[in-house]
Structure formats: structure tokens, C-alpha cells
Design an enzyme around this catalytic site. Structure first.
Site, PDB file in Angstrom:
ATOM      1  N   GLU A 161      98.416  55.453  45.768  1.00  0.00           N
ATOM      2  CA  GLU A 161      97.376  56.288  46.658  1.00  0.00           C
ATOM      3  C   GLU A 161      95.686  55.835  46.358  1.00  0.00           C
ATOM      4  OE1 GLU A 161     100.356  59.833  47.252  1.00  0.00           O
ATOM      5  OE2 GLU A 161      98.600  60.263  46.079  1.00  0.00           O
ATOM      6  N   CYS A 192      91.098  65.224  42.801  1.00  0.00           N
ATOM      7  CA  CYS A 192      91.423  65.073  41.436  1.00  0.00           C
ATOM      8  C   CYS A 192      92.702  65.709  41.017  1.00  0.00           C
ATOM      9  CB  CYS A 192      90.321  65.675  40.770  1.00  0.00           C
ATOM     10  SG  CYS A 192      88.770  64.665  40.777  1.00  0.00           S
TER      11      CYS A 192
HETATM   12  N1  SAH Z   1      92.965  58.588  34.419  1.00  0.00           N
HETATM   13  C1  SAH Z   1      91.225  58.872  34.535  1.00  0.00           C
HETATM   14  C2  SAH Z   1      91.066  58.737  35.938  1.00  0.00           C
HETATM   15  C3  SAH Z   1      91.961  59.446  36.902  1.00  0.00           C
HETATM   16  S1  SAH Z   1      92.032  61.450  36.866  1.00  0.00           S
HETATM   17  C4  SAH Z   1      90.816  60.138  33.751  1.00  0.00           C
HETATM   18  O1  SAH Z   1      91.692  60.750  33.461  1.00  0.00           O
HETATM   19  O2  SAH Z   1      89.808  60.195  33.707  1.00  0.00           O
HETATM   20  C5  SAH Z   1      90.536  61.918  37.509  1.00  0.00           C
HETATM   21  C6  SAH Z   1      89.907  63.157  37.038  1.00  0.00           C
HETATM   22  O3  SAH Z   1      90.870  64.215  37.720  1.00  0.00           O
HETATM   23  C7  SAH Z   1      89.867  63.408  35.361  1.00  0.00           C
HETATM   24  O4  SAH Z   1      88.832  64.007  34.947  1.00  0.00           O
HETATM   25  C8  SAH Z   1      91.033  64.342  35.361  1.00  0.00           C
HETATM   26  O5  SAH Z   1      90.866  65.250  34.317  1.00  0.00           O
HETATM   27  C9  SAH Z   1      90.804  65.378  36.690  1.00  0.00           C
HETATM   28  N2  SAH Z   1      92.264  66.053  36.987  1.00  0.00           N
HETATM   29  C10 SAH Z   1      93.707  65.664  36.501  1.00  0.00           C
HETATM   30  N3  SAH Z   1      94.475  66.639  37.150  1.00  0.00           N
HETATM   31  C11 SAH Z   1      93.536  67.388  37.737  1.00  0.00           C
HETATM   32  C12 SAH Z   1      93.705  68.836  38.459  1.00  0.00           C
HETATM   33  N4  SAH Z   1      94.859  69.047  38.688  1.00  0.00           N
HETATM   34  N5  SAH Z   1      92.718  69.365  39.042  1.00  0.00           N
HETATM   35  C13 SAH Z   1      91.680  68.961  38.945  1.00  0.00           C
HETATM   36  N6  SAH Z   1      91.297  67.751  38.204  1.00  0.00           N
HETATM   37  C14 SAH Z   1      92.444  66.964  37.585  1.00  0.00           C
END
Ligand code: SAH
Ligand code: SF4
Length: 375
Positions: free
Chosen positions: A96, A354
Site C-alpha cells: 500500500e 500510520c
Molecule cells: N517502519 C518504519 C516506518 C513505518 S511505520 C518505522 O517504524 O519507523 C511509521 C510510523 O507509524 C512509526 O513511527 C510507527 O511507530 C507508527 N505506528 C505504527 N503503528 C501505529 C498505529 N497503530 N498508530 C499510530 N502510529 C503507528
């Protein structure tokens, strides 16, 4: 069920720089490779459309190569303007990508429009993710494979067909980008190429769960993009339970790597913390975060957890924090001298926010092939 056809073996060209195209297409002259590069960067979907190439060359290219290596298989539009697309790759893997937009004030008095829209592409680098963060939908899928440069570049080009003026990129989609740095570098060299899309490196932000070796590699070898660290919490024990990848990337060494990245000209670092009600919003978390940020040039991005059904941590269902909880945590950080922003709630209605990227939520539309332009 009909047998699944084998994946198309033809290489896709959209992830190649002009130099790589020249090498691949040898003995075709370099100027032809540059023409093809320009066409793809300009949005051509097929070799047919490359009208300044001789017809027989276009036919030969179509026999030997593809432009893209996947098709857009679904599109979801949220009322807030966020668009999520699903791409089916050649081996059937699905990924996605998300188009984010926000209204920005225009500072320039000469511009007639006081407000403009800024578009940001959020790109994936892996199908699934091996990091296993307990709060993340992508993490719960497990890891399928790394994406190649064409599959990463293709996401941008498909989003650009929806919004022609994308100025920013966040590498914050599915997967851990620093575990696929070589292919990502190739993709970025295409996206930033001044002969093509020419996106500025400074408008590209990579978010990592904190892969120490990858941060040092990026500091040494570039490209000079911005970095965001998904810190989540600076309490080591809690972090390692929430983010299993933290066990092999402990905080003291991580902080050193971030210092090194800044020393090498990395600019201001974003510390992201997804806020989980009652888990990482305590006084201890604020104190640890303030201590972690000391000596680094940072801004903290607080992301209230975007709900995903059925997710739990050590036997308890995860919950999004209340407004008061977020406000109180923000206050504690600000008291400690940190600059705090709150972002990325957009796209929740289509599970495009996110951490919500995962495939169950998106109905497949089997009839839809290739790219479609939005009206
Ligand atoms: N793998 C990388 C980039 C993708 S995740 C990383 O972890 O940085 C992007 C962001 O979304 C990260 O900061 C992660 O902590 C956050 N994230 C993951 N699951 C989430 C959720 N359910 N709600 C809000 N943010 C979330
Ligand atoms: Fe992977 Fe990032 Fe999700 Fe963690 S938050 S599982 S690193 S995509």
C-alpha cells in the site's frame, strides 16, 4: 480455481536511473535511455506513448521490458483528502501507498492564491515487516520480502497520476526502510534525479524503527535525506517489549548513531512516539524521552495510536490515549524543553493512517487494471 500464471519475467524500467538504463539497453545510445527515463518520469504508462522513439524500438522495448512492475488494484479516498492505493505486485504480493495532502499558507505575497495544497507521498519499502512492533498492523503481517527499486519508484508514480504535484516523500509505509537500504537508494536516485522528477532530498523523510547499522550507513553514504526515529519510548525495557527489534538495537548505541548522523550534517531529527493509553505516556516515559533527546537536535512527533482491532500488549487490549492524556504528556515534554508536534491522524477512515497499513482492510476490485486518473 484456475492455475495462477507465473510472474511476468520482463524487467521493469521505472526503477532505473538514466545511467542504469543506458547500461541495460546497451548498445542503444545513451540519449535514447535518457528519453525513456524522461517519459517514465513524465508519467508514460506504456512504451507506446513514447512518441519520439522509432516505432520498431518501441515494439522491441515492449517485447523485452515492462514500464511498471505492478498494478494498482484498489483505491480508497478518505473525506480528509487522504488517498490510499493498493498495488498488486507481480508475484501476487500486495503493498500500500498513501497520498497525504494538507493546506498550507502561501508566504509569497506575489502569489495570487493565499493557500495551496501540499502533497506528500508515503511509500512502502517491504511487503510486511520483520520488526514485529506490537502496535502496528504491518508488523502483525510478518515479513514477506523486500521491494525492489521499481516497486518503490512505481508507488510514487502511481500516486503522482492521482496528484500531479507531489513535493514531499515520507518513507513511512509498510516495512523497515533501513533493512532494504540498497534498493531504496536506487529508487531515491530515480526520484531525486534532476533530469526526471527532481524531488529535493531535503523534502524526503525516512522513518526507522532504529536500525543502528542502517543509520550509520545512511550518514556515511547518503543520500542526504531527513531522518525520523520511531522511538515510542526511551525506557529500554518497555521499548524492547513493544518493539522486538530494539533488543538488537539498544538505546545507548542508537543514540550514538543518531549523534553521528547529525554530525555528518543530517539536520534536525524527528523523534516519533506512537502513544498507547496507559503504557508509554507516564511521567517516567516523559523523563526518559527528555534524557534521550539531550544533546541531539530534535523535534518530537506524538502520534496517538490509530486503533487496530484485536491488537494487544501482554494480554491487554491496546487503546488510543484520551485527549487529556496526550495533552498532559505533551506538557511534560515541553516543560523539559522539547519541541513537540502532533501529526498523522489523517486517513484513519480508510485505514491509511500510520501503522494501519495492512491488507485485510482493503477490498480488492478485480476489474481494475493499471493506473487511473482522478477527476
Ligand atoms: N517502519 C518504519 C516506518 C513505518 S511505520 C518505522 O517504524 O519507523 C511509521 C510510523 O507509524 C512509526 O513511527 C510507527 O511507530 C507508527 N505506528 C505504527 N503503528 C501505529 C498505529 N497503530 N498508530 C499510530 N502510529 C503507528
Ligand atoms: Fe515495521 Fe514500522 Fe510497523 Fe514497526 S512500526 S512493525 S518497524 S512498519
Amino acid at each position: 480455481m484456475p492455475p495462477v500464471p507465473p510472474p511476468d519475467p520482463r524487467p521493469a524500467l521505472c526503477g532505473l536511473s538514466p545511467e542504469a538504463l543506458t547500461r541495460l539497453l546497451y548498445p542503444l545510445p545513451a540519449f535514447r535511455a535518457r528519453q525513456i527515463f524522461k517519459w517514465i518520469a513524465g508519467g508514460a504508462l506504456s512504451f507506446d506513448q513514447m512518441t519520439n522513439l522509432p516505432l520498431n524500438l518501441r515494439e522491441e522495448l515492449a517485447r523485452r521490458f515492462l514500464v511498471y512492475s505492478g498494478v494498482m488494484s484498489a483505491r480508497l479516498d478518505a473525506p480528509d483528502g487522504t488517498v490510499k492505493i493498493q498495488i498488486r505486485l507481480r508475484d501476487g504480493a500486495k503493498i500500500e501507498a498513501v497520498l497525504l495532502s494538507e493546506e498550507t499558507k502561501n508566504d509569497s505575497p506575489e502569489q495570487a492564491e493565499p493557500r495551496t495544497r501540499r502533497y506528500t507521498a508515503c511509500l512502502s519499502t517491504q511487503a510486511g515487516c520483520p520488526a514485529g512492533c506490537v502496535f502496528c498492523k504491518t508488523g502483525s503481517l510478518g515479513f514477506l520480502r523486500n521491494l525492489d527499486s521499481a516497486e518503490i519508484t512505481g508507488q510514487f508514480l502511481m500516486l503522482r497520476a492521482i496528484a500531479p504535484l507531489i513535493s514531499n516523500i515520507v518513507i513511512m509505509g509498510m516495512g523497515e526502510p533501513l533493512l532494504n537500504l540498497e534498493e531504496l537508494r536506487r529508487a531515491l536516485s530515480v526520484l531525486t534525479n534532476p533530469g526526471g522528477l527532481g524531488i529535493s532530498s531535503r523534502r524526503i523523510t525516512l522513518s526507522t524503527s532504529g536500525i543502528i547499522g542502517g543509520i550509520r550507513d545512511l550518514a556515511d553514504q547518503g543520500p542526504p535525506i531527513r531522518l525520523a526515529l520511531s522511538l515510542t519510548t526511551a525506557r529500554e525495557d518497555l521499548r524492547q517489549r513493544l518493539m522486538p527489534i530494539g533488543r538488537t538495537n539498544p538505546l545507548p548505541a542508537l543514540k550514538e548513531a543518531l549523534g553521528y548522523f547529525q554530525q555528518k550534517g543530517g539536520g534536525r531529527l524527528t523523534l516519533e512516539a506512537v502513544l498507547l493509553a496507559g503504557i508509554n505516556t507516564r511521567r517516567e516515559d516523559a523523563a526518559a524521552l527528555i534524557a534521550f533527546a539531550k544533546g541531539l537536535d530534535t523535534v518530537v512527533n506524538l502520534i496517538p495510536w490509530n486503533p487496530i482491532e484485536g491488537m494487544e500488549f501482554e494480554g491487554k487490549a491496546l487503546k488510543e490515549p484520551s485527549k487529556q492524556e496526550v495533552a498532559e504528556f505533551t506538557r511534560l515534554l515541553e516543560q523539559g524543553g522539547l519541541k513537540v508536534i502532533r501529526r498523522f491522524r489523517r486517513g484513519r477512515s480508510i485505514r491509511g493512517a500510520c501503522g494501519q497499513l495492512g491488507l485485510a482492510a482493503l477490498p480488492e476490485e478485480p476489474g481494475k487494471q493499471g493506473l487511473e486518473k482522478a477527476d
